[in-house]
Design a protein around this motif. Sequence first.
Motif, PDB file in Angstrom:
ATOM      1  N   LEU A 138       0.833  -1.203   0.000  1.00  0.00           N
ATOM      2  CA  LEU A 138       0.000   0.000   0.000  1.00  0.00           C
ATOM      3  C   LEU A 138       0.868   1.254   0.000  1.00  0.00           C
ATOM      4  O   LEU A 138       0.571   2.229  -0.704  1.00  0.00           O
ATOM      5  N   ALA A 139       1.949   1.243   0.787  1.00  0.00           N
ATOM      6  CA  ALA A 139       2.832   2.406   0.849  1.00  0.00           C
ATOM      7  C   ALA A 139       3.537   2.629  -0.487  1.00  0.00           C
ATOM      8  O   ALA A 139       3.656   3.773  -0.955  1.00  0.00           O
ATOM      9  N   ALA A 140       4.006   1.546  -1.110  1.00  0.00           N
ATOM     10  CA  ALA A 140       4.694   1.679  -2.395  1.00  0.00           C
ATOM     11  C   ALA A 140       3.746   2.155  -3.479  1.00  0.00           C
ATOM     12  O   ALA A 140       4.129   2.941  -4.355  1.00  0.00           O
ATOM     13  N   SER A 141       2.503   1.715  -3.431  1.00  0.00           N
ATOM     14  CA  SER A 141       1.521   2.085  -4.445  1.00  0.00           C
ATOM     15  C   SER A 141       0.948   3.478  -4.219  1.00  0.00           C
ATOM     16  O   SER A 141       0.326   4.043  -5.129  1.00  0.00           O
ATOM     17  N   ASN A 142       1.158   4.034  -3.026  1.00  0.00           N
ATOM     18  CA  ASN A 142       0.616   5.354  -2.680  1.00  0.00           C
ATOM     19  C   ASN A 142       1.690   6.164  -1.960  1.00  0.00           C
ATOM     20  O   ASN A 142       1.671   6.296  -0.727  1.00  0.00           O
ATOM     21  N   PRO A 143       2.648   6.720  -2.686  1.00  0.00           N
ATOM     22  CA  PRO A 143       3.785   7.393  -2.040  1.00  0.00           C
ATOM     23  C   PRO A 143       3.420   8.622  -1.216  1.00  0.00           C
ATOM     24  O   PRO A 143       4.232   9.050  -0.389  1.00  0.00           O
TER      25      PRO A 143
END
Length: 512
Positions: free
Chosen positions: A67-72
């Motif tokens: 989730l963090a990688a997909s939503n910086p």
Amino acid sequence: MISAGDSWGAGYVTDIAYIPGYYPNQSPLHLHLACLLGGVSGIDITPDTALSYLELGCGHGFGALVLAASNPVWQVTGIDFNPAHIAAARELAAEAGIGNATFIEADLASLAGGPLSRDVPAVDVATMHGLWSWVADPVREGIVALLDSKVRPGGVVQMSYNALPGWQSAMGMQRLLREAGQRLATRSDRQAEAGAETVRALAAANAGHLRGGAFLQSLVERLGAHNRAYLAHEYMTTAWRPCFHADVVAALAGAKLDWVASAQLIENFTTLMLGDEALKILGRFDDAIMRELVKDMCLNRPLRQDVFVRGARRLSNGERDAVLSEVMLALLCPPDKFEWEFEVPTGKADLDRSFFGPIVEALGEAPRRVRDLLDLPKLQRRGSPGEVIGMLVGTQQVTRILAPATEPDARVRRLNEAAARRFVRIDNLSNSAALATSGTGAPLSCPMLDLFVASKLQGSPAPDAAAWANALGADRPEAERHRLQTFINRLMNERAPIWRRLGALPSASNAL
């Protein structure tokens, strides 16, 4: 015998790490849809929303990291009791270069009132998968206290847990498995394996209780197929307890949380869940919690996935439809592989091809907003945004995205490759995983084998299914490696184009 972790784990399994996984119902994008289908506003998310997300019991941190990688632009926090989990999560974050994810080792029983609580930011969304079913009362009370102090007004909380009465028939099986395992082995995974073997042996000896209903029989049959780490965490914890929905609702009221919907979107369509006679009885009640008890008695669902809001703001049907109309959807399968029939508790449900056919065809070309799908000239009837989203996303053949995909950035590529190296093994290829993506905000839920193949495609200009199958299944018979090669070829033909279209792999023009 006791497990090695009991000296500090207070009965929770700590000597064996939990299996890595990603559960799409924990995604804030998905939870927003559940809130809207439940008639409340939820969290409005755009590509620029600096959302704060918290996962309790984050394990290896894999779900939080995709989730963090997909939503910086998000701030992602994971909390877990097991220091081995937190160390692994931090290492993976560092290896992938993900700076917007923080992992905290903490005891949830005391976190809210302790100094570490300062490290936990206020959050818009908090989730937990399975945790509530496995922890003792002081930990549950600590969870409620933390949610009360950290979830912002209007914030969303998702909780999945083993539910009653669905689990009632299997409670004896769990107790037998745990008690037998503790007397036959020391380490938790070996305890679980020994306990599971005792259960299977008694079932073969026609033990009366183990001849229960379909759910119990399916659990017993699957014991031999499960990963030992999963069995240990699911069955060996001392505090293991399934719960009635009404009791969970009463507990979370202490954090001013209102139950609003199921994260399993199809479950919010009651006419698909209950037959005509049950619907008549359901109609006697206006109270939402009583209605859920009636549904649980009829559906016998062993796992609930509940969505709560801290200060639910009710929407009119028109307001809800206006928001749902702006949702962007993307197809997760080739149009010719789309499944038009699916199982529901009332039997089989068929999607109306005269209505959904043109929609699936359009989504096969590119992601579209719901309002544009409902304006397609080929539609044979009028439909509602809730119907489109509920049926397509609810059958897990379509996902919500925030925007069209972009070329995978360095963080996405590094995380997908690192996760494949760390987690994929020949014995877990069907386990839950995900691919991080760029642009869409939506990780792509997939089995571990997909993660392996995507990582290979990302790093290899010359795909070689035979070599990859031989490397992954090096210690397996030739026939099994050949079957694996066949699966890999199928994934490259059917799934890789979707991975490219949705930002998990470079587009074909940039693949080399």
